[in-house]
Design a protein around this motif. Structure first.
Motif, PDB file in Angstrom:
ATOM      1  N   PRO A  14       0.805  -1.228   0.000  1.00  0.00           N
ATOM      2  CA  PRO A  14       0.000   0.000   0.000  1.00  0.00           C
ATOM      3  C   PRO A  14       0.835   1.274   0.000  1.00  0.00           C
ATOM      4  CG  PRO A  14      -0.158  -1.114   2.116  1.00  0.00           C
ATOM      5  CD  PRO A  14       0.563  -2.034   1.186  1.00  0.00           C
ATOM      6  N   ASP A  15       2.060   1.210   0.505  1.00  0.00           N
ATOM      7  CA  ASP A  15       2.920   2.394   0.513  1.00  0.00           C
ATOM      8  C   ASP A  15       3.280   2.847  -0.903  1.00  0.00           C
ATOM      9  OD1 ASP A  15       4.285  -0.157   0.639  1.00  0.00           O
ATOM     10  OD2 ASP A  15       6.160   0.965   0.691  1.00  0.00           O
ATOM     11  N   LEU A  16       3.169   1.952  -1.894  1.00  0.00           N
ATOM     12  CA  LEU A  16       3.497   2.306  -3.272  1.00  0.00           C
ATOM     13  C   LEU A  16       2.326   2.916  -4.030  1.00  0.00           C
ATOM     14  CD1 LEU A  16       5.822  -0.610  -4.380  1.00  0.00           C
ATOM     15  CD2 LEU A  16       6.442   1.744  -3.857  1.00  0.00           C
ATOM     16  N   LEU A  17       1.140   2.906  -3.465  1.00  0.00           N
ATOM     17  CA  LEU A  17      -0.005   3.498  -4.153  1.00  0.00           C
ATOM     18  C   LEU A  17       0.206   4.981  -4.431  1.00  0.00           C
ATOM     19  CD1 LEU A  17      -3.066   1.741  -2.517  1.00  0.00           C
ATOM     20  CD2 LEU A  17      -2.383   1.673  -4.919  1.00  0.00           C
ATOM     21  N   GLU A  18       0.953   5.656  -3.583  1.00  0.00           N
ATOM     22  CA  GLU A  18       1.222   7.074  -3.810  1.00  0.00           C
ATOM     23  C   GLU A  18       2.310   7.289  -4.865  1.00  0.00           C
ATOM     24  OE1 GLU A  18       4.204   8.433  -0.353  1.00  0.00           O
ATOM     25  OE2 GLU A  18       2.311   7.590   0.358  1.00  0.00           O
ATOM     26  N   HIS A  19       2.898   6.199  -5.376  1.00  0.00           N
ATOM     27  CA  HIS A  19       3.961   6.289  -6.373  1.00  0.00           C
ATOM     28  C   HIS A  19       3.547   5.691  -7.720  1.00  0.00           C
ATOM     29  CE1 HIS A  19       6.757   7.660  -3.346  1.00  0.00           C
ATOM     30  NE2 HIS A  19       6.403   6.654  -2.575  1.00  0.00           N
ATOM     31  N   VAL A  20       2.269   5.680  -8.018  1.00  0.00           N
ATOM     32  CA  VAL A  20       1.790   5.090  -9.281  1.00  0.00           C
ATOM     33  C   VAL A  20       2.431   5.786 -10.478  1.00  0.00           C
ATOM     34  CG1 VAL A  20      -0.231   4.735 -10.740  1.00  0.00           C
ATOM     35  CG2 VAL A  20      -0.342   4.180  -8.313  1.00  0.00           C
ATOM     36  N   ASP A  21       2.584   7.111 -10.439  1.00  0.00           N
ATOM     37  CA  ASP A  21       3.217   7.819 -11.557  1.00  0.00           C
ATOM     38  C   ASP A  21       4.664   7.366 -11.746  1.00  0.00           C
ATOM     39  OD1 ASP A  21       0.922   9.218 -12.151  1.00  0.00           O
ATOM     40  OD2 ASP A  21       1.508  10.993 -10.996  1.00  0.00           O
ATOM     41  N   ALA A  22       5.382   7.154 -10.649  1.00  0.00           N
ATOM     42  CA  ALA A  22       6.768   6.675 -10.738  1.00  0.00           C
ATOM     43  C   ALA A  22       6.809   5.254 -11.300  1.00  0.00           C
ATOM     44  CB  ALA A  22       7.439   6.733  -9.373  1.00  0.00           C
ATOM     45  N   ILE A  23       5.852   4.425 -10.906  1.00  0.00           N
ATOM     46  CA  ILE A  23       5.786   3.045 -11.415  1.00  0.00           C
ATOM     47  C   ILE A  23       5.572   3.057 -12.922  1.00  0.00           C
ATOM     48  CG2 ILE A  23       4.402   0.925 -11.403  1.00  0.00           C
ATOM     49  CD1 ILE A  23       3.942   1.521  -8.366  1.00  0.00           C
ATOM     50  N   LEU A  24       4.629   3.840 -13.381  1.00  0.00           N
ATOM     51  CA  LEU A  24       4.374   3.934 -14.822  1.00  0.00           C
ATOM     52  C   LEU A  24       5.562   4.561 -15.544  1.00  0.00           C
ATOM     53  CD1 LEU A  24       0.631   5.014 -14.729  1.00  0.00           C
ATOM     54  CD2 LEU A  24       1.563   2.734 -15.175  1.00  0.00           C
TER      55      LEU A  24
END
Length: 83
Positions: A14-24
């Motif tokens: 869940p901590d990565l949900l705020e990094h969706v733009d970085a993931i994409l």
């Protein structure tokens, strides 16, 4: 990124949900790419979060459309990385 990968992140990371733009962004413009041990998958790496940590995103290309299997943050550089 469809609802399924977002749901996967919400359940497992869940901590990565705020990094969706970085993931994409890691998939669209990686600092490093590597084959995954599983056939048809590839690993994409970015140093977006800070200079000491890497964002690794695993994408499965065995289905259409391809889908993000997982994303995680790691301290060590990817195998094969050279500056």
């Amino acid at each position: 990124m469809t609802d399924d990968p977002r749901r996967h992140l919400a359940e497992g990371r869940p901590d990565l949900l705020e990094h969706v733009d970085a993931i994409l962004g890691a998939v669209a413009n990686p600092d490093h790419r590597a084959e995954d041990p599983r056939p048809g998958r590839e690993q994409f790496y970015r140093r977006d979060l800070d200079p000491r940590r890497w964002l690794r995103v695993v994408v499965d290309f065995n289905e259409t459309p391809a889908w993000i299997v997982t994303a995680l943050i790691q301290e060590n550089p990817p195998r094969g990385w050279s500056q």
